[in-house]
Design a protein around this motif. Structure first.
Motif, PDB file in Angstrom:
ATOM      1  N   GLU A  74       0.816  -1.221   0.000  1.00  0.00           N
ATOM      2  CA  GLU A  74       0.000   0.000   0.000  1.00  0.00           C
ATOM      3  C   GLU A  74       0.846   1.266   0.000  1.00  0.00           C
ATOM      4  O   GLU A  74       0.466   2.267  -0.607  1.00  0.00           O
ATOM      5  N   LEU A  75       1.987   1.238   0.663  1.00  0.00           N
ATOM      6  CA  LEU A  75       2.876   2.403   0.659  1.00  0.00           C
ATOM      7  C   LEU A  75       3.456   2.668  -0.719  1.00  0.00           C
ATOM      8  O   LEU A  75       3.851   3.794  -1.018  1.00  0.00           O
ATOM      9  N   SER A  76       3.476   1.648  -1.583  1.00  0.00           N
ATOM     10  CA  SER A  76       3.988   1.850  -2.947  1.00  0.00           C
ATOM     11  C   SER A  76       3.099   2.815  -3.742  1.00  0.00           C
ATOM     12  O   SER A  76       3.525   3.369  -4.745  1.00  0.00           O
ATOM     13  N   PHE A  77       1.863   3.040  -3.268  1.00  0.00           N
ATOM     14  CA  PHE A  77       0.957   3.986  -3.923  1.00  0.00           C
ATOM     15  C   PHE A  77       1.066   5.384  -3.330  1.00  0.00           C
ATOM     16  O   PHE A  77       0.330   6.291  -3.732  1.00  0.00           O
ATOM     17  N   TRP A  83      -2.340   6.498   4.281  1.00  0.00           N
ATOM     18  CA  TRP A  83      -2.943   7.047   5.489  1.00  0.00           C
ATOM     19  C   TRP A  83      -4.425   7.344   5.313  1.00  0.00           C
ATOM     20  O   TRP A  83      -5.180   7.341   6.293  1.00  0.00           O
ATOM     21  N   ALA A  84      -4.876   7.572   4.090  1.00  0.00           N
ATOM     22  CA  ALA A  84      -6.317   7.746   3.848  1.00  0.00           C
ATOM     23  C   ALA A  84      -7.050   6.453   4.184  1.00  0.00           C
ATOM     24  O   ALA A  84      -8.181   6.486   4.699  1.00  0.00           O
ATOM     25  N   GLN A  85      -6.427   5.310   3.903  1.00  0.00           N
ATOM     26  CA  GLN A  85      -7.034   4.029   4.269  1.00  0.00           C
ATOM     27  C   GLN A  85      -7.122   3.891   5.787  1.00  0.00           C
ATOM     28  O   GLN A  85      -8.100   3.373   6.316  1.00  0.00           O
ATOM     29  N   HIS A  86      -6.097   4.352   6.473  1.00  0.00           N
ATOM     30  CA  HIS A  86      -6.119   4.343   7.939  1.00  0.00           C
ATOM     31  C   HIS A  86      -7.298   5.168   8.442  1.00  0.00           C
ATOM     32  O   HIS A  86      -8.070   4.725   9.294  1.00  0.00           O
ATOM     33  N   VAL A  92      -8.640  -3.739   8.267  1.00  0.00           N
ATOM     34  CA  VAL A  92      -7.484  -3.902   9.145  1.00  0.00           C
ATOM     35  C   VAL A  92      -6.398  -2.985   8.590  1.00  0.00           C
ATOM     36  O   VAL A  92      -6.201  -2.906   7.374  1.00  0.00           O
ATOM     37  N   PHE A  93      -5.711  -2.276   9.472  1.00  0.00           N
ATOM     38  CA  PHE A  93      -4.644  -1.383   9.018  1.00  0.00           C
ATOM     39  C   PHE A  93      -3.324  -1.880   9.573  1.00  0.00           C
ATOM     40  O   PHE A  93      -3.212  -2.209  10.759  1.00  0.00           O
ATOM     41  N   TYR A  94      -2.311  -1.958   8.702  1.00  0.00           N
ATOM     42  CA  TYR A  94      -0.983  -2.456   9.050  1.00  0.00           C
ATOM     43  C   TYR A  94       0.010  -1.310   8.966  1.00  0.00           C
ATOM     44  O   TYR A  94       0.024  -0.571   7.976  1.00  0.00           O
ATOM     45  N   ALA A  95       0.846  -1.173   9.987  1.00  0.00           N
ATOM     46  CA  ALA A  95       1.834  -0.097  10.001  1.00  0.00           C
ATOM     47  C   ALA A  95       3.084  -0.533  10.752  1.00  0.00           C
ATOM     48  O   ALA A  95       3.048  -1.453  11.574  1.00  0.00           O
ATOM     49  N   ALA A  96       4.169   0.166  10.491  1.00  0.00           N
ATOM     50  CA  ALA A  96       5.397  -0.035  11.253  1.00  0.00           C
ATOM     51  C   ALA A  96       5.184   0.543  12.643  1.00  0.00           C
ATOM     52  O   ALA A  96       4.563   1.599  12.803  1.00  0.00           O
ATOM     53  N   VAL A 100       3.455   4.351  15.176  1.00  0.00           N
ATOM     54  CA  VAL A 100       2.290   4.175  16.053  1.00  0.00           C
ATOM     55  C   VAL A 100       1.737   5.510  16.546  1.00  0.00           C
ATOM     56  O   VAL A 100       0.528   5.648  16.726  1.00  0.00           O
ATOM     57  N   GLU A 101       2.577   6.501  16.726  1.00  0.00           N
ATOM     58  CA  GLU A 101       2.078   7.789  17.199  1.00  0.00           C
ATOM     59  C   GLU A 101       1.146   8.445  16.190  1.00  0.00           C
ATOM     60  O   GLU A 101       0.282   9.228  16.562  1.00  0.00           O
ATOM     61  N   ARG A 102       1.322   8.127  14.920  1.00  0.00           N
ATOM     62  CA  ARG A 102       0.458   8.692  13.875  1.00  0.00           C
ATOM     63  C   ARG A 102      -0.866   7.928  13.769  1.00  0.00           C
ATOM     64  O   ARG A 102      -1.852   8.464  13.277  1.00  0.00           O
ATOM     65  N   ALA A 103      -0.881   6.696  14.224  1.00  0.00           N
ATOM     66  CA  ALA A 103      -2.082   5.862  14.134  1.00  0.00           C
ATOM     67  C   ALA A 103      -3.067   6.236  15.242  1.00  0.00           C
ATOM     68  O   ALA A 103      -2.671   6.520  16.363  1.00  0.00           O
TER      69      ALA A 103
END
Length: 154
Positions: A74-77, A83-86, A92-96, A100-103
């Motif tokens: 997703e980051l390749s886009f 982040w719009a998907q978040h 389900v949202f997957y992140a590094a 986490v502070e941005r989530a």
């Protein structure tokens, strides 16, 4: 596979995962897994949550090491689309874990303590993940690393 060990991080009774947030904090579940199996364990935990009726938008998955393949794809886009998907909270949202502070908070946060054994990453990520979890924090990885990062037996 063995069902996850359920433990509360306080002496108060844990809140059921489907219930409202408890003033004592979310329930913590530890799923023991080697670092190279933590991502798979997290995937199995997400599948189980979805199979038992948890809404996809209720789940945030964080990785302390290598990114989940979904996040990398997703980051390749571009970050804006990612982040719009978040923000849409439709899936389900997957992140590094470093992000986490941005989530935003979600009822369930799943953390895969994967990677090269960088204790500092886990030590920074787990308390923040706990703060983002409304009712349930599931941590997949080496129990010794996880307990050291959380600062207490889980």
């Amino acid at each position: 596979p063995t069902p996850p060990a359920q433990r509360s991080h306080t002496s108060a009774a844990p809140t059921p995962p489907s219930g409202p947030p408890s003033p004592a904090g979310p329930q913590i579940q530890l799923i023991p897994a080697p670092a190279d199996g933590a991502l798979d364990a997290a995937g199995e935990a997400v599948d189980l949550l979805l199979d038992t009726g948890r809404a996809p938008g209720d789940i945030l998955v964080l990785t302390t090491g290598e990114q989940h393949p979904w996040a990398a794809h997703e980051l390749s886009f571009g970050e804006d689309a990612y982040w719009a998907q978040h923000d849409a909270r439709d899936d389900v949202f997957y992140a590094a874990a470093a992000l986490v502070e941005r989530a935003s908070a979600r009822p369930v946060v799943v953390v895969a303590v994967n990677g090269d054994g960088d204790e500092d990453k886990a030590a920074r990520a787990l308390p923040l993940a706990l703060a983002r979890a409304g009712t349930l924090l599931i941590v997949c990885g080496d129990p010794e690393r996880i307990n050291a990062a959380l600062g207490a037996g889980v």
